[in-house]
Design an enzyme around this catalytic site. Structure first.
Site, short mmCIF file in Angstrom:
data_model
loop_
_atom_site.label_atom_id
_atom_site.label_comp_id
_atom_site.label_asym_id
_atom_site.label_seq_id
_atom_site.Cartn_x
_atom_site.Cartn_y
_atom_site.Cartn_z
N ASP B 179 -41.55 -16.57 31.53
CA ASP B 179 -39.96 -16.82 31.77
C ASP B 179 -39.76 -18.69 32.08
OD1 ASP B 179 -37.25 -16.40 31.43
OD2 ASP B 179 -38.37 -14.65 30.79
N HIS B 211 -32.46 -17.00 33.41
CA HIS B 211 -33.03 -15.80 32.36
C HIS B 211 -33.64 -15.25 33.22
CE1 HIS B 211 -35.71 -14.01 28.95
NE2 HIS B 211 -34.51 -13.51 29.00
N ASN B 306 -34.49 -10.42 18.82
CA ASN B 306 -32.64 -9.85 19.05
C ASN B 306 -32.03 -10.05 17.73
OD1 ASN B 306 -33.30 -9.31 21.30
ND2 ASN B 306 -32.30 -11.50 22.71
N SER B 380 -35.01 -9.08 25.68
CA SER B 380 -35.34 -9.60 26.91
C SER B 380 -35.04 -8.52 28.57
CB SER B 380 -34.39 -10.77 27.47
OG SER B 380 -35.20 -11.64 25.92
#
Lengths: 77, 431
Positions: B179, B211, B306, B380
């Site tokens: 990430d 994130h 998404n 996520s």
């Protein structure tokens, strides 16, 4: 230059060096040899990506994608 | 489920809440421990024990099944024993050598069609049930699952997957999260084993976005944070933080593949990737990488994406790398355990499907200091819930690769939701 990922076929996983040589001979600038995955990354002059498919042991040649997250403040990530 | 304690009369057990009493044979079915040790039958006073290995192809003839005091099905690790309760007790107590995991009465099984009378009874019951439902007044519909909320003890996501009541912690399991890196100075992770590497040119592994820290928090956050509810699933897992997305939130295939290669080489049983590109075709390098990772004992889980807006009737599609069949694609659920409005739907045709689902709406987790915590939504956020649960199962069972994948599916909770949105349902932690 186009950034590419070259996937090596199963039969050549133990002979990655030979595949790397073949890719260099066709103009690829090799950046990473990922021996755990059998993938080689690097770049080629624009429009010459297809020539790499002819190298023995190459399963596929794919232009690299860019992955982008929303900014930190976005509600959906 | 069969519960011998609830037997309605001696020698019989009850199947479910209704229906005829099931007959038993008087024999007991013993599940033996998973080793090859011999059972000391003589100690329990049993002679004339048959072993399937003594018969060609393991095929035990029916007369032997009927006449032996005990039959061992070696390939299954199961024995059927005709003996007095005291004799079975000796075996069950482990005094007979190889440990016995469970003892259950042998049931008499029937083909489901017992004849015309039974069929007619079933038909009558079915019609009665159907007319009852159709004629019921509106409003008598059973309510849907209660909306899950964060409590003082744990976030709704940790509660939904049962991590808060699991006996497992992920101890000894390496979880790689690829990430934006990790806030290496986050106080909630003081003293934890963290290995951090950057695969982004010119940037260290420190998270400059947030994130990555949020995802690591969900997968591996502590059992008892200094303040606020528990938000992490595998609280004793070893953290491998691979920075493959830069502080601007973007990264290339090369960095992501390099991170996967690092995680596989370091024998991480779980690799969590809350990232993707909105392309509807599987990307061959990820298919190969996912397959080779599985073969080496690493399960790759990735966010479905998404790109849906279900409020506007747009269902989206699973993007790369999650749309490679060799990578476990994770959809997001809301607090009612329904697909979150943004959660992408399976692609039509083969491959590209949502495989499992997990909490992904209003997820509270760690965030780089000084904020410390943040609540955000996304597939996520669902993905590291699955990664954490996978680590708990890896610890509990020792399974890796495709076996670990199968365990998540096998042990998951089926939902009353389309499989194209929720796959096999909500992942659940081992008890």
């Amino acid at each position: 230059m186009t950034r590419v990922s070259v996937t090596v076929d199963d039969r050549h996983l133990s002979a990655l060096d030979g595949v790397v040589q073949g890719l260099r001979a066709r103009g690829m600038q090799v950046e990473q040899v990922l021996d755990g995955l059998g993938i080689i990354t690097g770049s080629v002059p624009a429009g010459t990506l297809g020539a790499l498919s002819a190298v023995t042991g190459v399963a596929s040649v794919d232009e690299q994608r860019v992955h982008r997250l929303p900014p930190p403040g976005a509600p959906v990530q | 489920m069969i519960d011998p304690q609830a037997a309605g009369e001696p020698g019989s057990v009850r199947h479910g809440a209704v229906g005829p009493l099931t007959r038993t044979t008087g024999r007991q079915v013993l599940v033996l421990a998973d080793d090859d040790g011999a059972v000391d039958w003589a100690r329990a006073g049993l002679r004339d024990v048959a072993d399937s290995r003594d018969f060609a192809d393991g095929l035990v003839p029916p007369e032997v099944l009927r006449e032996s005091a005990a039959i061992v099905f070696a390939a299954l690790g199961i024995a059927v024993v005709a003996a007095e309760p005291a004799q079975v007790g000796v075996l069950a107590a482990g005094d007979g050598g190889r440990p016995v995991l469970s003892v259950s009465p042998e049931l008499v099984h029937h083909v489901l069609d017992e004849g015309a009378a039974s069929y007619a009874r079933g038909y009558r019951d079915g019609v009665a049930d159907l007319t009852g439902r159709l004629l019921a007044a509106p409003g008598e519909e059973p309510p849907g699952p209660a909306r899950l909320e964060d409590t003082r003890q744990a976030t709704w996501g940790v509660r939904a997957v049962g991590a808060d009541t699991s006996s497992r912690s992920g101890r000894g399991i390496r979880v790689a999260v690829l990430d934006t890196g990790f806030d290496l100075a986050h106080p909630d992770f003081a003293g934890r084993a963290v290995t951090a590497r950057s695969f982004v040119a010119g940037e260290g592994p420190q998270d400059g976005h947030g994130h990555g820290t949020h995802c690591i928090g969900t997968a591996c956050g502590p059992r008892t944070p200094p303040s606020g509810p528990r938000y992490g699933v595998a609280h004793e897992a070893e953290i491998f933080a691979g920075k493959v997305l830069g502080d601007d939130g973007s990264g290339t295939d090369a960095g992501i593949l390099a991170g996967m290669n690092w995680a596989v080489t370091n024998r991480c049983p779980v690799i969590s990737m809350s990232l993707g590109a909105d392309v509807p075709e599987a990307h061959p390098p990820y298919s190969a990488a996912g397959r080779r990772a599985l073969a080496q004992g690493s399960l790759v889980v990735a966010a479905a994406g998404n790109n849906a807006d279900r409020r506007a009737g747009s269902w989206g599609f699973v993007g790369a790398p999650a749309n490679s069949p060799e990578i476990l694609a994770v959809g997001a659920l809301d607090q009612a355990l329904a697909p979150a409005w943004f959660s992408a739907r399976s692609l039509p045709g083969r491959g590209g499907q949502v495989d499992v689902a997990a909490p992904g709406a209003d997820v509270c987790s760690a965030w780089p200091m000084p904020a410390r915590y943040n609540t955000i939504s996304g597939t996520s956020m669902a993905t590291p819930h699955v990664a954490g649960v996978a680590a708990l199962w890896a610890e509990a069972t020792g399974r890796r690769g495709l076996e670990l994948w199968a365990t998540l599916v096998q042990e998951g909770e089926r939902l009353l939701q389309p499989s194209v949105d929720a796959g096999s349902g909500l992942v659940l932690a081992p008890r």
